[in-house]
Design a protein around this motif. Structure first.
Motif, short mmCIF file in Angstrom:
data_model
loop_
_atom_site.label_atom_id
_atom_site.label_comp_id
_atom_site.label_asym_id
_atom_site.label_seq_id
_atom_site.Cartn_x
_atom_site.Cartn_y
_atom_site.Cartn_z
N UNK A 150 66.77 14.89 21.20
CA UNK A 150 66.43 13.91 19.94
C UNK A 150 67.44 13.04 19.45
N UNK A 151 67.49 11.65 19.68
CA UNK A 151 68.32 10.72 19.00
C UNK A 151 68.22 10.70 17.47
N UNK A 152 69.19 10.98 16.57
CA UNK A 152 68.80 10.75 15.38
C UNK A 152 69.54 9.55 14.54
N UNK A 153 68.94 9.15 13.34
CA UNK A 153 69.52 8.13 12.51
C UNK A 153 70.71 8.71 11.64
N UNK A 154 70.84 10.08 11.40
CA UNK A 154 71.70 10.60 10.53
C UNK A 154 71.96 12.14 11.02
N UNK A 214 48.48 28.34 26.18
CA UNK A 214 48.63 29.46 25.28
C UNK A 214 49.01 29.22 23.72
N UNK A 215 49.64 27.84 23.82
CA UNK A 215 50.11 27.59 22.39
C UNK A 215 49.20 27.09 21.49
N UNK A 216 49.29 27.29 20.28
CA UNK A 216 48.56 26.78 19.06
C UNK A 216 49.16 25.61 18.41
N UNK A 217 50.50 25.80 18.29
CA UNK A 217 51.18 24.69 17.68
C UNK A 217 51.88 23.76 18.87
N UNK A 218 51.92 22.41 18.65
CA UNK A 218 52.56 21.44 19.42
C UNK A 218 53.91 21.61 19.73
N UNK A 219 54.43 21.13 20.82
CA UNK A 219 55.89 21.23 21.18
C UNK A 219 56.63 20.29 20.35
N UNK A 220 57.97 20.72 20.07
CA UNK A 220 58.81 19.70 19.25
C UNK A 220 58.83 18.39 19.36
N UNK A 221 58.63 17.94 20.72
CA UNK A 221 58.50 16.56 20.99
C UNK A 221 57.43 15.86 20.26
N UNK A 243 63.67 9.99 21.89
CA UNK A 243 63.59 11.21 22.46
C UNK A 243 63.20 11.44 23.88
N UNK A 244 63.21 12.57 24.50
CA UNK A 244 62.92 12.69 26.01
C UNK A 244 63.32 14.14 26.19
N UNK A 245 62.97 14.41 27.31
CA UNK A 245 62.51 15.91 27.87
C UNK A 245 63.15 16.12 29.45
N UNK A 246 63.62 16.98 29.64
CA UNK A 246 63.80 17.74 30.90
C UNK A 246 62.73 19.04 30.94
N UNK A 247 61.99 18.98 32.15
CA UNK A 247 61.24 20.35 32.16
C UNK A 247 61.64 20.95 33.40
#
Length: 175
Positions: free
Chosen positions: A133-137, A1-8, A161-165
């Protein structure tokens, strides 16, 4: 149903490294306690440590919601780099003292903090993506920010990055 991609997909397109994400409370399905039909407490989450990470971020989305974008259920960022977990039941405040420095953003409902699953009664199971998400800052984003603002600040800074669903379904009215 989504038009926008997931954050990942939006923030980690160039991050080849994957993080394993898990929870002692989520084994395929999310418990009623974590849902808004229950107590609405955030689940305990664990993830792998990423060398070089200066902070972590978490975005929880439901792409099965009846909206034109994934419904945002939780935004947490500037999680300290020495943390590889979040405890159950984090307070719904923009800035937390434990873990020190953790900031939370607004959900699609407009509230700060975790908003548990609340699919319409009778809907098929919805899929809830706990994306880490692991970030460099650390992110220069104020407490209470919207998901898009956090994702914009993350661009080009994702190390892994990774996810649990987990799924949740409310078959009948709670009673």
């Amino acid at each position: 149903m989504t038009d926008k991609p997931m954050a990942l997909e939006r923030a980690a397109a160039n991050a080849g490294n994957r993080i394993s994400v898990s929870s002692p409370a989520i084994h395929g399905t999310i418990s009623r306690v974590q849902s808004e039909y229950g107590e609405g407490v955030s689940p305990e989450l664990w993830w792998e440590k990423v060398d070089g990470a200066k902070s972590y971020a978490l975005i929880l989305e439901d792409p099965d919601a009846r909206t034109d974008m994934p419904f945002v259920h939780w935004v947490a960022y500037n999680i300290p780099p020495d943390r590889t977990s979040l405890p159950e039941g984090l307070e719904a405040r923009p800035q937390l003292s434990d873990p020190k420095g953790l900031l939370q953003g607004r959900t699609s409902k407009g509230e700060v903090g975790y908003f548990g699953p609340r699919p319409p009664v009778g809907d098929p199971p919805h899929h809830y993506h706990f994306q880490v998400f692991a970030l460099d800052r650390e992110l220069d984003v104020p407490p209470g920010a919207e998901c898009d603002e956090v994702l914009h600040a993350m661009r080009g800074h994702v190390l892994a990055a990774g996810e649990l669903v987990g799924t949740y379904q409310q078959a009948s009215e709670p009673g």
